[in-house]
Design a protein around this motif. Sequence first.
Motif, PDB file in Angstrom:
ATOM      1  N   THR A  49      -0.190   3.285   1.777  1.00  0.00           N
ATOM      2  CA  THR A  49       0.783   3.564   0.718  1.00  0.00           C
ATOM      3  C   THR A  49       1.479   2.280   0.270  1.00  0.00           C
ATOM      4  O   THR A  49       1.558   1.301   1.014  1.00  0.00           O
ATOM      5  CB  THR A  49       1.854   4.561   1.203  1.00  0.00           C
ATOM      6  OG1 THR A  49       2.596   3.966   2.272  1.00  0.00           O
ATOM      7  CG2 THR A  49       1.233   5.864   1.650  1.00  0.00           C
ATOM      8  N   LEU A  50       1.974   2.337  -0.931  1.00  0.00           N
ATOM      9  CA  LEU A  50       2.693   1.202  -1.505  1.00  0.00           C
ATOM     10  C   LEU A  50       3.922   0.855  -0.668  1.00  0.00           C
ATOM     11  O   LEU A  50       4.208  -0.320  -0.436  1.00  0.00           O
ATOM     12  CB  LEU A  50       3.098   1.527  -2.944  1.00  0.00           C
ATOM     13  CG  LEU A  50       3.736   0.432  -3.760  1.00  0.00           C
ATOM     14  CD1 LEU A  50       2.795  -0.756  -3.900  1.00  0.00           C
ATOM     15  CD2 LEU A  50       4.137   0.956  -5.119  1.00  0.00           C
ATOM     16  N   SER A  51       4.625   1.869  -0.190  1.00  0.00           N
ATOM     17  CA  SER A  51       5.833   1.608   0.607  1.00  0.00           C
ATOM     18  C   SER A  51       5.489   0.949   1.945  1.00  0.00           C
ATOM     19  O   SER A  51       6.190   0.034   2.381  1.00  0.00           O
ATOM     20  CB  SER A  51       6.635   2.889   0.826  1.00  0.00           C
ATOM     21  OG  SER A  51       5.856   3.845   1.504  1.00  0.00           O
ATOM     22  N   ASN A  52       4.410   1.376   2.590  1.00  0.00           N
ATOM     23  CA  ASN A  52       4.019   0.750   3.855  1.00  0.00           C
ATOM     24  C   ASN A  52       3.550  -0.688   3.647  1.00  0.00           C
ATOM     25  O   ASN A  52       3.849  -1.567   4.461  1.00  0.00           O
ATOM     26  CB  ASN A  52       2.931   1.563   4.554  1.00  0.00           C
ATOM     27  CG  ASN A  52       3.482   2.797   5.212  1.00  0.00           C
ATOM     28  OD1 ASN A  52       4.662   2.886   5.507  1.00  0.00           O
ATOM     29  ND2 ASN A  52       2.630   3.773   5.435  1.00  0.00           N
ATOM     30  N   LEU A  53       2.832  -0.937   2.570  1.00  0.00           N
ATOM     31  CA  LEU A  53       2.397  -2.294   2.272  1.00  0.00           C
ATOM     32  C   LEU A  53       3.598  -3.180   1.939  1.00  0.00           C
ATOM     33  O   LEU A  53       3.645  -4.342   2.323  1.00  0.00           O
ATOM     34  CB  LEU A  53       1.390  -2.296   1.120  1.00  0.00           C
ATOM     35  CG  LEU A  53       0.705  -3.624   0.840  1.00  0.00           C
ATOM     36  CD1 LEU A  53      -0.055  -4.113   2.072  1.00  0.00           C
ATOM     37  CD2 LEU A  53      -0.240  -3.498  -0.331  1.00  0.00           C
ATOM     38  N   SER A  54       4.576  -2.628   1.274  1.00  0.00           N
ATOM     39  CA  SER A  54       5.796  -3.366   0.957  1.00  0.00           C
ATOM     40  C   SER A  54       6.559  -3.735   2.229  1.00  0.00           C
ATOM     41  O   SER A  54       7.103  -4.837   2.347  1.00  0.00           O
ATOM     42  CB  SER A  54       6.683  -2.538   0.034  1.00  0.00           C
ATOM     43  OG  SER A  54       7.848  -3.229  -0.293  1.00  0.00           O
ATOM     44  N   ILE A  55       6.588  -2.834   3.200  1.00  0.00           N
ATOM     45  CA  ILE A  55       7.232  -3.104   4.487  1.00  0.00           C
ATOM     46  C   ILE A  55       6.533  -4.267   5.187  1.00  0.00           C
ATOM     47  O   ILE A  55       7.182  -5.157   5.738  1.00  0.00           O
ATOM     48  CB  ILE A  55       7.236  -1.840   5.372  1.00  0.00           C
ATOM     49  CG1 ILE A  55       8.226  -0.814   4.810  1.00  0.00           C
ATOM     50  CG2 ILE A  55       7.571  -2.169   6.826  1.00  0.00           C
ATOM     51  CD1 ILE A  55       8.126   0.554   5.445  1.00  0.00           C
ATOM     52  N   ILE A  56       5.209  -4.282   5.132  1.00  0.00           N
ATOM     53  CA  ILE A  56       4.450  -5.386   5.737  1.00  0.00           C
ATOM     54  C   ILE A  56       4.737  -6.686   4.994  1.00  0.00           C
ATOM     55  O   ILE A  56       5.017  -7.716   5.600  1.00  0.00           O
ATOM     56  CB  ILE A  56       2.937  -5.075   5.722  1.00  0.00           C
ATOM     57  CG1 ILE A  56       2.637  -3.878   6.625  1.00  0.00           C
ATOM     58  CG2 ILE A  56       2.127  -6.291   6.145  1.00  0.00           C
ATOM     59  CD1 ILE A  56       1.230  -3.327   6.481  1.00  0.00           C
ATOM     60  N   LYS A  57       4.684  -6.637   3.671  1.00  0.00           N
ATOM     61  CA  LYS A  57       4.885  -7.836   2.849  1.00  0.00           C
ATOM     62  C   LYS A  57       6.263  -8.449   3.057  1.00  0.00           C
ATOM     63  O   LYS A  57       6.411  -9.666   3.107  1.00  0.00           O
ATOM     64  CB  LYS A  57       4.683  -7.496   1.375  1.00  0.00           C
ATOM     65  CG  LYS A  57       4.827  -8.685   0.429  1.00  0.00           C
ATOM     66  CD  LYS A  57       4.658  -8.282  -1.010  1.00  0.00           C
ATOM     67  CE  LYS A  57       5.839  -7.600  -1.580  1.00  0.00           C
ATOM     68  NZ  LYS A  57       6.923  -8.430  -2.041  1.00  0.00           N
ATOM     69  N   ASN A  58       7.271  -7.616   3.216  1.00  0.00           N
ATOM     70  CA  ASN A  58       8.644  -8.094   3.387  1.00  0.00           C
ATOM     71  C   ASN A  58       9.005  -8.363   4.845  1.00  0.00           C
ATOM     72  O   ASN A  58      10.179  -8.552   5.161  1.00  0.00           O
ATOM     73  CB  ASN A  58       9.628  -7.092   2.776  1.00  0.00           C
ATOM     74  CG  ASN A  58       9.468  -7.006   1.285  1.00  0.00           C
ATOM     75  OD1 ASN A  58       9.269  -8.014   0.620  1.00  0.00           O
ATOM     76  ND2 ASN A  58       9.526  -5.801   0.743  1.00  0.00           N
ATOM     77  N   GLU A  59       7.989  -8.366   5.708  1.00  0.00           N
ATOM     78  CA  GLU A  59       8.149  -8.683   7.133  1.00  0.00           C
ATOM     79  C   GLU A  59       9.129  -7.756   7.838  1.00  0.00           C
ATOM     80  O   GLU A  59       9.865  -8.164   8.733  1.00  0.00           O
ATOM     81  CB  GLU A  59       8.552 -10.148   7.314  1.00  0.00           C
ATOM     82  CG  GLU A  59       7.536 -11.119   6.777  1.00  0.00           C
ATOM     83  CD  GLU A  59       7.958 -12.570   6.926  1.00  0.00           C
ATOM     84  OE1 GLU A  59       9.022 -12.842   7.505  1.00  0.00           O
ATOM     85  OE2 GLU A  59       7.202 -13.434   6.465  1.00  0.00           O
ATOM     86  N   LYS A  60       9.146  -6.488   7.457  1.00  0.00           N
ATOM     87  CA  LYS A  60      10.015  -5.499   8.087  1.00  0.00           C
ATOM     88  C   LYS A  60       9.265  -4.668   9.118  1.00  0.00           C
ATOM     89  O   LYS A  60       9.854  -3.852   9.802  1.00  0.00           O
ATOM     90  CB  LYS A  60      10.614  -4.553   7.031  1.00  0.00           C
ATOM     91  CG  LYS A  60      11.426  -5.244   5.965  1.00  0.00           C
ATOM     92  CD  LYS A  60      12.706  -5.786   6.512  1.00  0.00           C
ATOM     93  CE  LYS A  60      13.524  -6.395   5.389  1.00  0.00           C
ATOM     94  NZ  LYS A  60      14.621  -7.189   5.860  1.00  0.00           N
ATOM     95  N   CYS A  61       7.954  -4.865   9.222  1.00  0.00           N
ATOM     96  CA  CYS A  61       7.161  -4.065  10.159  1.00  0.00           C
ATOM     97  C   CYS A  61       7.295  -4.627  11.571  1.00  0.00           C
ATOM     98  O   CYS A  61       7.472  -5.816  11.765  1.00  0.00           O
ATOM     99  CB  CYS A  61       5.698  -4.020   9.735  1.00  0.00           C
ATOM    100  SG  CYS A  61       4.863  -5.606   9.777  1.00  0.00           S
ATOM    101  N   ARG A  62       7.212  -3.744  12.547  1.00  0.00           N
ATOM    102  CA  ARG A  62       7.276  -4.154  13.942  1.00  0.00           C
ATOM    103  C   ARG A  62       5.872  -4.270  14.524  1.00  0.00           C
ATOM    104  O   ARG A  62       5.679  -4.886  15.566  1.00  0.00           O
ATOM    105  CB  ARG A  62       8.072  -3.144  14.754  1.00  0.00           C
ATOM    106  CG  ARG A  62       9.553  -3.140  14.400  1.00  0.00           C
ATOM    107  CD  ARG A  62      10.231  -2.099  15.254  1.00  0.00           C
ATOM    108  NE  ARG A  62      11.565  -2.329  15.677  1.00  0.00           N
ATOM    109  CZ  ARG A  62      12.017  -3.282  16.460  1.00  0.00           C
ATOM    110  NH1 ARG A  62      11.229  -4.213  16.872  1.00  0.00           N
ATOM    111  NH2 ARG A  62      13.266  -3.347  16.837  1.00  0.00           N
ATOM    112  N   ALA A  63       4.906  -3.660  13.884  1.00  0.00           N
ATOM    113  CA  ALA A  63       3.526  -3.698  14.365  1.00  0.00           C
ATOM    114  C   ALA A  63       2.590  -3.653  13.169  1.00  0.00           C
ATOM    115  O   ALA A  63       2.961  -3.176  12.092  1.00  0.00           O
ATOM    116  CB  ALA A  63       3.257  -2.512  15.284  1.00  0.00           C
ATOM    117  N   LEU A  64       1.394  -4.151  13.373  1.00  0.00           N
ATOM    118  CA  LEU A  64       0.386  -4.150  12.312  1.00  0.00           C
ATOM    119  C   LEU A  64      -0.948  -3.814  12.966  1.00  0.00           C
ATOM    120  O   LEU A  64      -1.394  -4.538  13.853  1.00  0.00           O
ATOM    121  CB  LEU A  64       0.341  -5.526  11.628  1.00  0.00           C
ATOM    122  CG  LEU A  64      -0.626  -5.716  10.473  1.00  0.00           C
ATOM    123  CD1 LEU A  64      -0.313  -4.749   9.341  1.00  0.00           C
ATOM    124  CD2 LEU A  64      -0.562  -7.142   9.975  1.00  0.00           C
TER     125      LEU A  64
END
Length: 90
Positions: A51-66
Amino acid sequence: MIIVLKKVKKGILCIIRLQTTYIMPIIIHLDRLMSEKKMTLNELSAKVGITLSNLSIIKNEKCRALRLTTLSAICKALDCQPGDVLEYVE
């Protein structure tokens, strides 16, 4: 996360959660790679299949895991290596 109990009234406690900030020593370079490939977030989202929102979280370095499958799909869509997407800094 830190939980603090605060007395509001006599006999009533309020639970307050404080979000702790953790500085991740890994930088995600999706912005740079997307601009080099002239690709929008919507296009990358469609190619990667998240999803766009999940990709945005990754792009903005807000994700804890990938997930490695997600990283693999990003690398395939951007025609790059994982080291181009991720950078470890001290």
